[in-house]
Enzyme design. Structure first.
Site, PDB file in Angstrom:
ATOM      1  N   LYS A 120       2.105  -4.828  -2.151  1.00 25.53           N
ATOM      2  CA  LYS A 120       0.741  -5.031  -2.642  1.00 25.53           C
ATOM      3  C   LYS A 120       0.607  -4.574  -4.097  1.00 25.53           C
ATOM      4  CE  LYS A 120      -2.618  -2.240  -1.613  1.00 25.53           C
ATOM      5  NZ  LYS A 120      -3.644  -1.447  -0.891  1.00 25.53           N
ATOM      6  N   ASP A 138      -5.227  -6.603   0.184  1.00 24.72           N
ATOM      7  CA  ASP A 138      -5.664  -5.285   0.627  1.00 24.72           C
ATOM      8  C   ASP A 138      -6.620  -5.462   1.803  1.00 24.72           C
ATOM      9  OD1 ASP A 138      -7.990  -6.265  -0.483  1.00 24.72           O
ATOM     10  OD2 ASP A 138      -8.439  -4.464  -1.646  1.00 24.72           O
TER      11      ASP A 138
END
Length: 214
Positions: A120, A138
């Site tokens: 991420k 997220d």
């Protein structure tokens, strides 16, 4: 969800926010990297308060190493998990100097090799610092993608792959920021603000509040 509806969703999000960007304060790829590492399980507001004091004093790998571990902790102690994050930041700074001449690398593999940097975070850096059409998933983007029907999946990686594949090329670079901001301020977790939502009529969420003129 069909491609026409998906395209219209992005068109409306773009019209609402033509030039979306991160809410983390940064001026260089390195400042962004450190801010994103610090932002795990923390708010952007909280991270900004810390880095606004840290960066005028130390905003390069060498300068942060010179602070020392305890010195760095003094600047970020208001952020959750600051002990672990401080350790990762110090290790990352050392690796950047030893292996990358102090510069932030521009490949996913090299980014993910840095302590405290996962997929991420790497996606955020590639997208926001270097303009790559990556989509970092997220909790906000995971929720929005599944709730609206934009790209359903059981894991963040599954959602990321579907978003990357299904998002039209013209929207791919900014999709990450549009979706995270939409999830942060409109499609919130407990009580989504459906009546203020620009994609209300396109959303496939069964529990949504429907606009009167829909």
């Amino acid at each position: 969800m069909n491609n026409d509806k998906r395209t219209e969703i992005y068109r409306r999000l773009r019209a609402q926010n033509p030039q979306p960007t991160t809410e983390l304060n940064y001026r260089t790829p390195f400042e962004l990297l450190i801010a994103v590492i610090l932002s795990a399980q923390a708010t952007d507001v909280g991270v900004n308060k810390a880095t606004d004091k840290l960066y005028p004093v130390a905003n390069t790998p060498a300068a942060i190493l010179e602070l020392g571990l305890d010195g760095l902790k003094n600047y970020i102690k208001t952020i959750g998990l600051f002990n672990t994050k401080a350790s990762n930041v110090m290790k990352t700074c050392r690796l950047l100097l030893e292996e990358h001449d102090g510069e932030v690398p521009r490949t996913r593999a090299e980014l993910e090799a840095l302590p405290g940097v996962g997929r991420k975070t790497a996606n955020v850096i590639l997208n926001t610092a270097f303009g790559e059409p990556t989509i970092a998933v997220d909790t906000h983007i995971f929720r929005v993608s599944n709730r609206t029907g934009l790209a359903k999946g059981k894991t963040p990686l599954e959602v990321e792959k579907r978003l990357t594949r299904l998002t039209p090329a013209e929207f791919r670079k900014d999709a990450h920021h549009w979706l995270i901001l939409h999830g942060r301020y409109t499609c919130i977790a407990r009580k989504p603000k459906c009546m203020d939502c620009v994609i209300n009529d396109l959303c496939e969420y069964r529990g949504k509040s429907v606009l009167a003129d829909s």
